[in-house]
Design a protein around this motif. Structure first.
Motif, PDB file in Angstrom:
ATOM      1  N   PHE A   1      89.431  77.852  -5.039  1.00  0.00           N
ATOM      2  CA  PHE A   1      90.495  78.625  -5.683  1.00  0.00           C
ATOM      3  C   PHE A   1      91.863  78.217  -5.136  1.00  0.00           C
ATOM      4  O   PHE A   1      92.823  78.098  -5.884  1.00  0.00           O
ATOM      5  N   GLU A   2      91.958  77.995  -3.811  1.00  0.00           N
ATOM      6  CA  GLU A   2      93.209  77.531  -3.208  1.00  0.00           C
ATOM      7  C   GLU A   2      93.662  76.216  -3.835  1.00  0.00           C
ATOM      8  O   GLU A   2      94.842  76.055  -4.172  1.00  0.00           O
ATOM      9  N   MET A   3      92.735  75.276  -3.981  1.00  0.00           N
ATOM     10  CA  MET A   3      93.073  73.961  -4.534  1.00  0.00           C
ATOM     11  C   MET A   3      93.517  74.063  -5.995  1.00  0.00           C
ATOM     12  O   MET A   3      94.488  73.422  -6.405  1.00  0.00           O
ATOM     13  N   ILE A   4      92.803  74.857  -6.789  1.00  0.00           N
ATOM     14  CA  ILE A   4      93.176  75.036  -8.200  1.00  0.00           C
ATOM     15  C   ILE A   4      94.549  75.681  -8.296  1.00  0.00           C
ATOM     16  O   ILE A   4      95.402  75.246  -9.076  1.00  0.00           O
ATOM     17  N   LEU A   5      94.776  76.700  -7.476  1.00  0.00           N
ATOM     18  CA  LEU A   5      96.056  77.400  -7.493  1.00  0.00           C
ATOM     19  C   LEU A   5      97.184  76.465  -7.061  1.00  0.00           C
ATOM     20  O   LEU A   5      98.256  76.447  -7.670  1.00  0.00           O
ATOM     21  N   LYS A   6      96.950  75.659  -6.030  1.00  0.00           N
ATOM     22  CA  LYS A   6      97.965  74.703  -5.572  1.00  0.00           C
ATOM     23  C   LYS A   6      98.314  73.718  -6.678  1.00  0.00           C
ATOM     24  O   LYS A   6      99.491  73.479  -6.962  1.00  0.00           O
ATOM     25  N   ARG A   7      97.308  73.135  -7.327  1.00  0.00           N
ATOM     26  CA  ARG A   7      97.562  72.181  -8.426  1.00  0.00           C
ATOM     27  C   ARG A   7      98.307  72.855  -9.573  1.00  0.00           C
ATOM     28  O   ARG A   7      99.216  72.274 -10.162  1.00  0.00           O
ATOM     29  N   THR A   8      97.925  74.083  -9.886  1.00  0.00           N
ATOM     30  CA  THR A   8      98.581  74.818 -10.971  1.00  0.00           C
ATOM     31  C   THR A   8     100.047  75.066 -10.641  1.00  0.00           C
ATOM     32  O   THR A   8     100.928  74.813 -11.468  1.00  0.00           O
ATOM     33  N   LEU A   9     100.325  75.546  -9.427  1.00  0.00           N
ATOM     34  CA  LEU A   9     101.698  75.857  -9.040  1.00  0.00           C
ATOM     35  C   LEU A   9     102.544  74.591  -8.920  1.00  0.00           C
ATOM     36  O   LEU A   9     103.720  74.587  -9.286  1.00  0.00           O
ATOM     37  N   GLN A  10     101.954  73.497  -8.442  1.00  0.00           N
ATOM     38  CA  GLN A  10     102.682  72.231  -8.387  1.00  0.00           C
ATOM     39  C   GLN A  10     103.085  71.769  -9.784  1.00  0.00           C
ATOM     40  O   GLN A  10     104.133  71.168  -9.965  1.00  0.00           O
ATOM     41  N   SER A  11     102.255  72.080 -10.772  1.00  0.00           N
ATOM     42  CA  SER A  11     102.545  71.630 -12.141  1.00  0.00           C
ATOM     43  C   SER A  11     103.656  72.441 -12.807  1.00  0.00           C
ATOM     44  O   SER A  11     104.278  71.957 -13.749  1.00  0.00           O
ATOM     45  N   ILE A  12     103.937  73.659 -12.321  1.00  0.00           N
ATOM     46  CA  ILE A  12     104.988  74.466 -12.958  1.00  0.00           C
ATOM     47  C   ILE A  12     106.284  74.508 -12.155  1.00  0.00           C
ATOM     48  O   ILE A  12     107.334  74.814 -12.699  1.00  0.00           O
ATOM     49  N   CYS A  13     106.220  74.211 -10.850  1.00  0.00           N
ATOM     50  CA  CYS A  13     107.432  74.230 -10.018  1.00  0.00           C
ATOM     51  C   CYS A  13     108.216  72.933 -10.195  1.00  0.00           C
ATOM     52  O   CYS A  13     107.626  71.864 -10.361  1.00  0.00           O
TER      53      CYS A  13
END
Length: 188
Positions: free
Chosen positions: A80-92
């Motif tokens: 979940f941490e990895m998915i969340l990190k990738r998701t947030l990197q894609s929107i920031c």
């Protein structure tokens, strides 16, 4: 097609949603997000000077720390941490504050299903509260394939245990994660 679930919702009906920003006073931004009885707190700290080792110094670094309700972090929480990190990197917008780190801490308050979805939504609201520059907002939803072959949205924990598979959808950037029943591998 099944018409009603144990909690009385139709297959396409979401549980009641609730979001509040600025709920923690020592963070740069924070939010709580709940869907039914699932609740998550997200806190943002940063951007702070310096990126982590092996990161690109010309871009900002996003760090995600997952805190379970009780006990130690396990394999699923790491995913979940990895998915969340990738998701947030894609929107920031990572080029505006180069050579900085922004930390997002996710605290699970209660898990009654669709936990990753709540964490993504809470993290996005906390980034907004912190004033972190975003390309766009992200909104997440979970749908599941039931044993009878029909799809339900926003499953409870009990419903998740009975499902044949899951799909986590994040809009508008179309990140799709699929988790077949019995597998802990997630594609992002």
């Amino acid at each position: 097609m099944e018409s009603e679930r144990d909690d009385g919702r139709s297959p396409s009906q979401l549980r009641p949603l609730s979001c509040a920003r600025n709920v923690l006073h020592r963070s740069h931004g924070s939010a709580s997000w709940s869907q039914g009885d699932t609740k998550v707190l997200a806190a943002v700290y940063g951007p702070k000077a310096g990126t982590k080792k092996n990161e690109n110094p010309e871009k900002a670094c996003i760090e995600v720390i997952w805190k379970p309700k009780t006990g130690q972090i396990g394999k699923q929480e790491k995913e979940f941490e990895m998915i969340l990190k990738r998701t947030l990197q894609s929107i920031c917008i990572l080029t505006l504050n180069p050579n900085t780190t922004t930390s997002i801490i996710i605290q699970v308050v209660n898990d009654d299903g669709a936990l990753l979805v709540c964490a993504i939504n809470a993290a996005c609201a906390a980034l907004i509260d912190a004033g972190i520059p975003l390309k766009h907002l992200a909104v997440a939803i979970c749908c599941c394939l039931a044993e009878g072959g029909y799809v339900i949205l926003d499953p409870t924990k009990l419903e998740e245990q009975k499902m044949r598979g899951f799909a986590y959808l994040v809009f508008p950037n179309s990140i799709v994660s699929v988790l077949p029943k019995g597998s802990s591998h997630v594609e992002g």
